[in-house]
Design a protein around this motif. Structure first.
Motif, PDB file in Angstrom:
ATOM      1  N   ILE A   1      44.407  35.440  46.068  1.00 44.02           N
ATOM      2  CA  ILE A   1      44.145  36.311  47.205  1.00 44.02           C
ATOM      3  C   ILE A   1      45.424  36.362  48.052  1.00 44.02           C
ATOM      4  O   ILE A   1      45.891  35.338  48.523  1.00 44.02           O
ATOM      5  N   LEU A   4      43.743  39.940  53.505  1.00 47.78           N
ATOM      6  CA  LEU A   4      42.349  40.212  53.828  1.00 47.78           C
ATOM      7  C   LEU A   4      41.741  41.258  52.903  1.00 47.78           C
ATOM      8  O   LEU A   4      40.586  41.123  52.488  1.00 47.78           O
ATOM      9  N   ASP A   6      42.391  41.874  49.752  1.00 48.08           N
ATOM     10  CA  ASP A   6      42.054  41.233  48.474  1.00 48.08           C
ATOM     11  C   ASP A   6      40.781  40.394  48.619  1.00 48.08           C
ATOM     12  O   ASP A   6      39.916  40.387  47.735  1.00 48.08           O
ATOM     13  N   PHE A   7      40.678  39.669  49.723  1.00 46.65           N
ATOM     14  CA  PHE A   7      39.495  38.849  49.996  1.00 46.65           C
ATOM     15  C   PHE A   7      38.254  39.743  50.077  1.00 46.65           C
ATOM     16  O   PHE A   7      37.237  39.460  49.446  1.00 46.65           O
ATOM     17  N   GLU A   8      38.358  40.839  50.819  1.00 46.87           N
ATOM     18  CA  GLU A   8      37.232  41.766  50.952  1.00 46.87           C
ATOM     19  C   GLU A   8      36.826  42.336  49.593  1.00 46.87           C
ATOM     20  O   GLU A   8      35.634  42.500  49.321  1.00 46.87           O
ATOM     21  N   LYS A  10      37.089  40.891  46.635  1.00 44.52           N
ATOM     22  CA  LYS A  10      36.340  39.865  45.904  1.00 44.52           C
ATOM     23  C   LYS A  10      34.930  39.699  46.473  1.00 44.52           C
ATOM     24  O   LYS A  10      33.968  39.536  45.717  1.00 44.52           O
ATOM     25  N   TYR A  15      31.567  37.722  45.058  1.00 47.66           N
ATOM     26  CA  TYR A  15      32.081  36.367  45.265  1.00 47.66           C
ATOM     27  C   TYR A  15      31.625  35.843  46.617  1.00 47.66           C
ATOM     28  O   TYR A  15      31.475  36.600  47.573  1.00 47.66           O
ATOM     29  N   GLY A  17      32.763  33.589  49.886  1.00 49.39           N
ATOM     30  CA  GLY A  17      34.069  33.462  50.512  1.00 49.39           C
ATOM     31  C   GLY A  17      34.180  32.249  51.401  1.00 49.39           C
ATOM     32  O   GLY A  17      33.267  31.955  52.176  1.00 49.39           O
ATOM     33  N   ILE A  19      36.609  30.872  54.312  1.00 48.37           N
ATOM     34  CA  ILE A  19      37.692  31.162  55.247  1.00 48.37           C
ATOM     35  C   ILE A  19      38.164  29.824  55.791  1.00 48.37           C
ATOM     36  O   ILE A  19      37.396  29.074  56.380  1.00 48.37           O
ATOM     37  N   ALA A 151      36.160  33.102  46.593  1.00 44.91           N
ATOM     38  CA  ALA A 151      37.447  33.611  47.060  1.00 44.91           C
ATOM     39  C   ALA A 151      37.829  32.823  48.307  1.00 44.91           C
ATOM     40  O   ALA A 151      36.973  32.493  49.127  1.00 44.91           O
ATOM     41  N   LEU A 153      40.315  32.556  51.771  1.00 42.71           N
ATOM     42  CA  LEU A 153      41.179  33.252  52.720  1.00 42.71           C
ATOM     43  C   LEU A 153      41.713  32.218  53.698  1.00 42.71           C
ATOM     44  O   LEU A 153      40.949  31.550  54.391  1.00 42.71           O
TER      45      LEU A 153
END
Length: 166
Positions: A1, A4, A6-8, A10, A15, A17, A19, A151, A153
């Motif tokens: 990742i 943000l 890329d995180f969103e 996934k 996935y 998440g 943080i 994922a 972040l």
């Protein structure tokens, strides 16, 4: 990742998440919620799990969290134990009590594509000294064991005026 978006992406794919943030002040968690989660059309609809030092869960905090879609899991930290001793409480809570329940809840959230926000240091610190506990490793190991797609972040919060080399 890498960022943000890329995180969103996934999270949109189902996935769960995590943080991960540094925790310098009391404003950090609300700032991450406001600037990252509540500002993202992808993340705003997700349920959020956060661990919180037991001694900092004041009356009404859990109810406010529930209204915002945030579950707060209490964990007994070193500061929780110190405060209980300083106040002369008859029952001093056991260090790390609540940690197992938090990891169990976190894995469940991640398996269902929800979010977990964690500050691995477990306390506010004005420095960047290494923290010896492996909070993230334990959480990722449990998620891997449960076959949860996760994922990560990383939120870069820094101390003003301090050069950091990581």
């Amino acid at each position: 990742i890498n960022d943000l978006s890329d995180f969103e992406e996934k999270i949109s794919e189902g996935y769960g998440g995590i943080i991960i943030m540094k925790h310098f002040s009391l404003k950090d968690p609300p700032q991450v919620l406001k600037d990252i989660i509540f500002s993202s059309p992808v993340l705003i609809g997700k349920e959020v799990l956060v661990p919180n030092a037991e001694h900092q869960i004041y009356p009404g905090i859990r109810e406010i969290g529930r209204l915002l879609g945030i579950k707060i899991d209490p964990i007994v930290t070193e500061n929780t134990v110190k405060r209980a001793v300083q106040k002369g409480k008859k029952r001093v809570p056991e260090l790390n009590d609540g940690s197992v329940e938090f990891v169990h809840d976190a894995v469940d959230y991640l398996r269902h594509g929800q979010l977990v926000v964690i500050a691995p240091e477990g306390q506010r610190k004005p420095d960047v000294e290494r923290y010896e506990k492996n909070s993230i490793g334990a959480l990722l190991g449990a998620a891997h064991h449960a076959r949860a797609n996760v994922a990560l972040l990383f939120i870069d919060l820094r101390v003003a005026g301090v050069r950091q080399g990581y």
